[in-house]
Design a protein around this motif. Structure first.
Motif, mmCIF file in Angstrom:
data_model
loop_
_atom_site.group_PDB
_atom_site.id
_atom_site.type_symbol
_atom_site.label_atom_id
_atom_site.label_comp_id
_atom_site.label_asym_id
_atom_site.label_seq_id
_atom_site.Cartn_x
_atom_site.Cartn_y
_atom_site.Cartn_z
ATOM 1 N N VAL A 1 0.841 -1.203 0.000
ATOM 2 C CA VAL A 1 0.000 0.000 0.000
ATOM 3 C C VAL A 1 0.877 1.255 0.000
ATOM 4 O O VAL A 1 0.609 2.224 -0.719
ATOM 5 C CB VAL A 1 -0.955 -0.002 1.212
ATOM 6 N N GLN A 2 1.956 1.238 0.794
ATOM 7 C CA GLN A 2 2.878 2.376 0.815
ATOM 8 C C GLN A 2 3.539 2.552 -0.550
ATOM 9 O O GLN A 2 3.683 3.675 -1.048
ATOM 10 C CB GLN A 2 3.945 2.170 1.896
ATOM 11 N N ALA A 3 3.932 1.434 -1.170
ATOM 12 C CA ALA A 3 4.590 1.495 -2.479
ATOM 13 C C ALA A 3 3.643 2.009 -3.560
ATOM 14 O O ALA A 3 4.042 2.782 -4.436
ATOM 15 C CB ALA A 3 5.115 0.109 -2.857
ATOM 16 N N LEU B 1 -8.889 0.929 1.046
ATOM 17 C CA LEU B 1 -8.254 -0.385 1.174
ATOM 18 C C LEU B 1 -9.245 -1.519 0.929
ATOM 19 O O LEU B 1 -8.847 -2.618 0.548
ATOM 20 C CB LEU B 1 -7.636 -0.544 2.567
ATOM 21 N N ARG B 2 -10.524 -1.253 1.159
ATOM 22 C CA ARG B 2 -11.535 -2.298 0.959
ATOM 23 C C ARG B 2 -11.671 -2.674 -0.517
ATOM 24 O O ARG B 2 -12.181 -3.741 -0.837
ATOM 25 C CB ARG B 2 -12.885 -1.833 1.518
ATOM 26 N N GLU B 3 -11.229 -1.776 -1.403
ATOM 27 C CA GLU B 3 -11.305 -2.043 -2.841
ATOM 28 C C GLU B 3 -9.985 -2.580 -3.392
ATOM 29 O O GLU B 3 -9.872 -2.850 -4.581
ATOM 30 C CB GLU B 3 -11.671 -0.751 -3.593
ATOM 31 N N TYR B 4 -9.008 -2.731 -2.532
ATOM 32 C CA TYR B 4 -7.651 -3.110 -2.941
ATOM 33 C C TYR B 4 -7.395 -4.547 -2.500
ATOM 34 O O TYR B 4 -7.675 -4.914 -1.354
ATOM 35 C CB TYR B 4 -6.668 -2.151 -2.262
ATOM 36 N N GLU C 1 -11.146 -6.958 9.986
ATOM 37 C CA GLU C 1 -10.156 -6.841 11.068
ATOM 38 C C GLU C 1 -8.737 -6.802 10.507
ATOM 39 O O GLU C 1 -7.906 -5.986 10.922
ATOM 40 C CB GLU C 1 -10.313 -8.018 12.036
ATOM 41 N N LEU C 2 -8.462 -7.678 9.548
ATOM 42 C CA LEU C 2 -7.124 -7.725 8.956
ATOM 43 C C LEU C 2 -6.833 -6.469 8.135
ATOM 44 O O LEU C 2 -5.701 -5.985 8.103
ATOM 45 C CB LEU C 2 -6.988 -8.970 8.077
ATOM 46 N N GLN D 1 -7.874 -3.506 8.822
ATOM 47 C CA GLN D 1 -7.506 -2.470 9.794
ATOM 48 C C GLN D 1 -6.053 -2.641 10.242
ATOM 49 O O GLN D 1 -5.341 -1.656 10.474
ATOM 50 C CB GLN D 1 -8.448 -2.514 10.998
ATOM 51 N N LYS D 2 -5.607 -3.887 10.358
ATOM 52 C CA LYS D 2 -4.204 -4.131 10.710
ATOM 53 C C LYS D 2 -3.274 -3.653 9.597
ATOM 54 O O LYS D 2 -2.200 -3.105 9.864
ATOM 55 C CB LYS D 2 -3.982 -5.620 10.987
ATOM 56 N N VAL D 3 -3.698 -3.852 8.351
ATOM 57 C CA VAL D 3 -2.907 -3.355 7.220
ATOM 58 C C VAL D 3 -2.850 -1.828 7.259
ATOM 59 O O VAL D 3 -1.802 -1.223 6.998
ATOM 60 C CB VAL D 3 -3.495 -3.841 5.880
ATOM 61 N N ALA D 4 -3.970 -1.195 7.613
ATOM 62 C CA ALA D 4 -4.000 0.271 7.718
ATOM 63 C C ALA D 4 -2.987 0.747 8.757
ATOM 64 O O ALA D 4 -2.300 1.762 8.559
ATOM 65 C CB ALA D 4 -5.404 0.741 8.081
ATOM 66 N N GLN D 5 -2.869 0.017 9.866
ATOM 67 C CA GLN D 5 -1.892 0.380 10.895
ATOM 68 C C GLN D 5 -0.465 0.182 10.382
ATOM 69 O O GLN D 5 0.430 0.985 10.677
ATOM 70 C CB GLN D 5 -2.130 -0.449 12.161
#
Length: 211
Positions: free
Chosen positions: A146-148, A162-165, A181-182, A184-188
């Motif tokens: 996501v950062q890249a 992120l829900r569309e990715y 839940e996962l 949200q962990k990726v968002a963190q």
């Protein structure tokens, strides 16, 4: 015109269409491009045309493949005329661009464009299940991806995008609540990577793929 008199219609050939053909190539980012080639052009010439569009110089790491008539992936023999090769073996004239030769360490790759294509290949292999990883690593890799692909966390008002990715390997059968839940962990993870340059994230993701 008298009945019974038939004028002979001459057939007009398009010289370009007789001597050239158009093939489609699906890139690692899923975009499809078209290349117009001579019927005598080799697979190598097609690969070089793709590399030119991608601004790639280190072409020796990459290749082109297609689905055979039995639906098996098969690499193009680059030294042979491409059209004859596809006519004989391919299910359809659609090629796929990808990494053909992997190096022991990503630091061997000299060009940023090469490292980016390697990153796309490793990410694709993870998401399609060819490269296996534990769930915790999948979360870490998703944060790097996501950062890249999107840059800093602070650029977005929310992480709803992120829900569309596609974040996780497709073979993981995740229930909706677990997926949320996962995500949200990726968002963190994404938040933790802020200020890291996209190129560094690409490097880190690819480095995992080589380890």
């Amino acid at each position: 015109m008298p009945f019974g008199l038939k004028l002979r219609r001459t057939r007009r050939y398009n010289v370009l269409s007789k001597n050239c053909f158009v093939t489609r190539i699906r890139l690692l980012d899923s975009n499809v491009i078209e290349c117009t080639l001579s019927v005598e052009s080799t697979g190598q010439e097609c690969l070089e045309a793709v590399a030119q569009r991608l601004e790639l110089r280190e072409t020796h790491y990459f290749g082109l493949w297609f689905l055979s008539k039995s639906q098996q992936a098969r690499w193009v023999e680059l030294e042979k005329p491409l059209k004859k090769h596809l006519d004989k073996f391919a299910n359809e004239p659609l090629l796929f661009f990808g990494v053909m030769f992997y190096v022991p360490n990503v630091s061997w790759l000299q060009q940023e464009a090469t490292r980016y294509q390697y990153y796309l290949q490793v990410k694709k292999d993870v998401l399609e299940g060819r490269l296996r990883c534990p769930l915790e690593q999948a979360i870490m890799l998703a944060g790097l991806a996501v950062q890249a692909d999107f840059g800093d966390y602070s650029r977005f008002d929310s992480q709803d995008f992120l829900r569309e990715y596609v974040l996780f390997p497709m073979d993981l059968a995740l229930e909706e609540a677990v997926l949320e839940e996962l995500t949200q962990k990726v968002a963190q993870e994404h938040k933790a990577h802020r200020t890291i340059m996209e190129t560094v994230s690409i490097w880190a993701f690819s480095l995992w793929g080589f380890s």
